[in-house]
Design an enzyme around this catalytic site. Structure first.
Site, PDB file in Angstrom:
ATOM      1  N   HIS A 127      -0.346   3.263   8.288  1.00 46.94           N
ATOM      2  CA  HIS A 127      -0.297   4.670   7.897  1.00 46.94           C
ATOM      3  C   HIS A 127      -0.229   5.495   9.185  1.00 46.94           C
ATOM      4  O   HIS A 127      -0.820   5.106  10.206  1.00 46.94           O
ATOM      5  CB  HIS A 127      -1.582   4.989   7.123  1.00 46.94           C
ATOM      6  CG  HIS A 127      -1.622   6.327   6.469  1.00 46.94           C
ATOM      7  ND1 HIS A 127      -1.877   7.484   7.158  1.00 46.94           N
ATOM      8  CD2 HIS A 127      -1.441   6.698   5.179  1.00 46.94           C
ATOM      9  CE1 HIS A 127      -1.862   8.504   6.318  1.00 46.94           C
ATOM     10  NE2 HIS A 127      -1.596   8.057   5.108  1.00 46.94           N
ATOM     11  N   ASP A 204      -9.021   0.179   9.292  1.00 44.56           N
ATOM     12  CA  ASP A 204      -8.807   1.309   8.400  1.00 44.56           C
ATOM     13  C   ASP A 204      -9.007   0.778   6.980  1.00 44.56           C
ATOM     14  O   ASP A 204      -8.176   0.027   6.458  1.00 44.56           O
ATOM     15  CB  ASP A 204      -7.377   1.820   8.637  1.00 44.56           C
ATOM     16  CG  ASP A 204      -6.889   2.767   7.557  1.00 44.56           C
ATOM     17  OD1 ASP A 204      -7.606   2.964   6.554  1.00 44.56           O
ATOM     18  OD2 ASP A 204      -5.773   3.289   7.715  1.00 44.56           O
ATOM     19  N   GLN A 207      -7.637   1.832   1.977  1.00 42.41           N
ATOM     20  CA  GLN A 207      -7.122   1.240   0.740  1.00 42.41           C
ATOM     21  C   GLN A 207      -7.913   0.017   0.298  1.00 42.41           C
ATOM     22  O   GLN A 207      -7.550  -0.620  -0.691  1.00 42.41           O
ATOM     23  CB  GLN A 207      -5.643   0.849   0.916  1.00 42.41           C
ATOM     24  CG  GLN A 207      -4.729   2.020   1.152  1.00 42.41           C
ATOM     25  CD  GLN A 207      -4.648   2.967  -0.038  1.00 42.41           C
ATOM     26  OE1 GLN A 207      -4.927   2.585  -1.173  1.00 42.41           O
ATOM     27  NE2 GLN A 207      -4.274   4.205   0.206  1.00 42.41           N
ATOM     28  N   LYS A 230     -10.585   8.141  -2.083  1.00 43.68           N
ATOM     29  CA  LYS A 230      -9.843   6.969  -2.554  1.00 43.68           C
ATOM     30  C   LYS A 230     -10.783   5.947  -3.186  1.00 43.68           C
ATOM     31  O   LYS A 230     -10.361   4.859  -3.568  1.00 43.68           O
ATOM     32  CB  LYS A 230      -9.078   6.338  -1.387  1.00 43.68           C
ATOM     33  CG  LYS A 230      -7.953   7.238  -0.862  1.00 43.68           C
ATOM     34  CD  LYS A 230      -7.221   6.571   0.265  1.00 43.68           C
ATOM     35  CE  LYS A 230      -6.390   7.523   1.085  1.00 43.68           C
ATOM     36  NZ  LYS A 230      -5.119   7.901   0.446  1.00 43.68           N
ATOM     37  N   CYS A 368       3.673   8.086   4.183  1.00 40.70           N
ATOM     38  CA  CYS A 368       3.073   8.249   5.525  1.00 40.70           C
ATOM     39  C   CYS A 368       3.107   6.940   6.301  1.00 40.70           C
ATOM     40  O   CYS A 368       2.167   6.616   7.040  1.00 40.70           O
ATOM     41  CB  CYS A 368       1.643   8.775   5.454  1.00 40.70           C
ATOM     42  SG  CYS A 368       1.534  10.415   4.769  1.00 40.70           S
TER      43      CYS A 368
HETATM   44  N1  PLP Z   1      -4.947   4.969   6.073  1.00 45.66           N
HETATM   45  C1  PLP Z   1      -4.423   4.507   4.943  1.00 45.66           C
HETATM   46  C2  PLP Z   1      -4.084   3.043   4.819  1.00 45.66           C
HETATM   47  C3  PLP Z   1      -4.182   5.381   3.883  1.00 45.66           C
HETATM   48  O1  PLP Z   1      -3.653   4.934   2.754  1.00 45.66           O
HETATM   49  C4  PLP Z   1      -4.512   6.751   4.048  1.00 45.66           C
HETATM   50  C5  PLP Z   1      -4.201   7.723   2.969  1.00 45.66           C
HETATM   51  O2  PLP Z   1      -3.313   7.524   2.188  1.00 45.66           O
HETATM   52  C6  PLP Z   1      -5.087   7.171   5.236  1.00 45.66           C
HETATM   53  C7  PLP Z   1      -5.288   6.246   6.224  1.00 45.66           C
HETATM   54  C8  PLP Z   1      -5.479   8.595   5.449  1.00 45.66           C
HETATM   55  O3  PLP Z   1      -6.525   8.912   4.607  1.00 45.66           O
HETATM   56  P1  PLP Z   1      -7.048  10.426   4.503  1.00 45.66           P
HETATM   57  O4  PLP Z   1      -5.844  11.270   4.255  1.00 45.66           O
HETATM   58  O5  PLP Z   1      -7.998  10.395   3.360  1.00 45.66           O
HETATM   59  O6  PLP Z   1      -7.709  10.741   5.800  1.00 45.66           O
END
Ligand code: PLP
Length: 409
Positions: A127, A204, A207, A230, A368
């Site tokens: 991401h 991270d 997910q 999430k 993203c």
């Molecule tokens: N990392 C991953 C794998 C994600 O799917 C997302 C959001 O879709 C993020 C980071 C960013 O999360 P947030 O927008 O809640 O900070």
């Protein structure tokens, strides 16, 4: 015995008031859970109760409400810390979410340490929020961000990872589960290999935390970033877990109230964990709501839930396999219930809009994760992502709607 059959998804669905509505005159099938999950009534009520009965600023207050708010906030921290098996609550920093957590580590851990020529390994499926903060730290220090190549099945190329890992690797930062394709990466193996090479690892968990058991001690991970929204909690709140000695060695993130011990014009000293990284009035109601989400998840048989989500994926893959013109993107052997795909002759946005008209909410675009899309030579996909409250009827309705979409293409 744990099985998908022992999980009552219809009963769980009833816990989520938003799912009862119709959109465009059709009962809602919500398949955009990787973007954000819906909230159970328990979470909505916890936030409402906080504002109706408790609201006050935390810490330092001399009155009853301040005490109540502080207790609720710190109870929430203990619940969330327990959920990921953090050894102590203070190693769990409340942030706005995954993005802020990663930026905190990039700016406060990486940036002061990185030297020209140092390398940060990131996932080729990452991401953007697990790429750009590292690029910013690298740009400021002369370090390099190096992507781990991705195989044709959307898995990390572990041989290539082994070759990239070396004396220059300072950090490995990667997602536990790819948001774009659903692939579950072998993070325990990656962490132990990275540690053997002397690198620090940030996972991270955006997910993964809602779907898999994530135990920071069992994983032996240095940092874990995740988002409340999430995992059935509110938006605007999330967490950063850190190994104590690393967090304690880091300079503060933002300056302000809450994060200090003493302030004078001659010399300011900083608070200990976790407040050192929590400048300003925190998102108290959000933390309380996230605590309620953890309580909700604790009341669920997690193995049965995971088996249910796997069964939804298997069902969807079976129907996809029987559908001409359905091109699945990402065929990892281990994946969560995410279906990223293209339909022959249909632009993802058109497919998404035509699904929406039939009450089916999916996400379309690059998710993203533009480098991941570039790896597969596509600008984007349609993504259907499932959660604990989705049912086999949802899967059927989704494919019925897709078949109708195909008649318009
Ligand atoms: N990392 C991953 C794998 C994600 O799917 C997302 C959001 O879709 C993020 C980071 C960013 O999360 P947030 O927008 O809640 O900070």
């Amino acid at each position: 015995m744990t099985s998908a059959a022992s999980f009552d998804a219809a009963a769980r669905r009833a816990d989520f008031p938003l799912l009862a509505q119709t959109v465009h005159g059709q009962p809602l099938v919500y398949l955009d859970n990787a973007a954000t999950t819906q909230k159970p009534l328990a979470v909505i009520e916890a936030v409402e109760d906080y504002y109706k009965r408790i609201n006050s600023n935390v810490h330092r207050g001399a009155h009853l409400l301040a005490d109540r708010a502080t207790t609720a906030f710190e109870e929430a921290r203990a619940l969330v810390a327990g959920y990921i098996n953090s050894p102590t609550p203070e190693q769990l920093i409340f942030t706005r979410g995954t993005t802020e957590s990663i930026n905190l580590v990039a700016q406060c851990y990486a940036r002061p340490r990185l030297q020209p020529g140092d390398e940060i390994l990131v996932s080729g499926l990452a991401h953007h929020s697990n790429i750009v903060p590292w690029q910013m730290a690298a740009e400021a220090t002369g370090a390099r961000v190096v992507p781990i190549p991705v195989t044709a099945t959307a898995e990390l190329d572990m041989d290539a990872f082994g070759q990239l890992l070396g004396p220059r690797t300072r950090l490995v930062a990667l997602e536990h589960v790819s948001n774009a394709m659903g692939s579950i990466h072998p993070v325990a193996d990656i962490i132990s290999r990275a540690h053997a090479a002397g690198a620090v690892v940030l996972i991270d968990g955006a997910q993964s935390v809602a779907h898999l058991e994530v135990d920071v001690q069992a994983l032996d991970v240095d940092f874990l970033a995740f988002s409340g929204h999430k995992m059935y909690g509110p938006t605007g709140i999330g967490g950063l877990f850190g190994r104590r000695e690393l967090l304690e060695s880091m300079p503060p993130w933002q300056g302000g109230g809450e994060m200090i011990e003493t302030v004078s014009f001659e010399r300011t000293t900083y608070a200990g964990l976790p407040y050192r990284f929590e400048a300003g009035t925190p998102h108290i109601a959000g933390a309380v709501g996230l605590g309620a989400a953890v309580r909700y998840l604790r009341g669920i048989d997690r193995k049965a839930m995971a088996a249910h989500e796997d069964a939804l994926l298997a069902h969807a893959l079976e129907l996809a396999g029987a559908m001409p013109g359905f091109r699945l993107v990402g065929r990892a052997a281990h994946k969560v219930a995410v279906l990223s795909f293209l339909l022959d002759g249909g632009h993802p946005h058109d497919v998404g809009t035509l699904l929406d008209r039939q009450g089916v909410a999916v996400r379309t675009g690059h998710h993203c994760a533009q480098p991941a899309m570039a790896r597969f030579g596509i600008p984007g996909t349609v993504r259907a992502s499932f959660a604990l409250y989705n049912t086999h009827e949802d899967v059927e309705r989704f494919f019925t709607a897709l078949r109708k979409v195909q008649t318009f293409l």
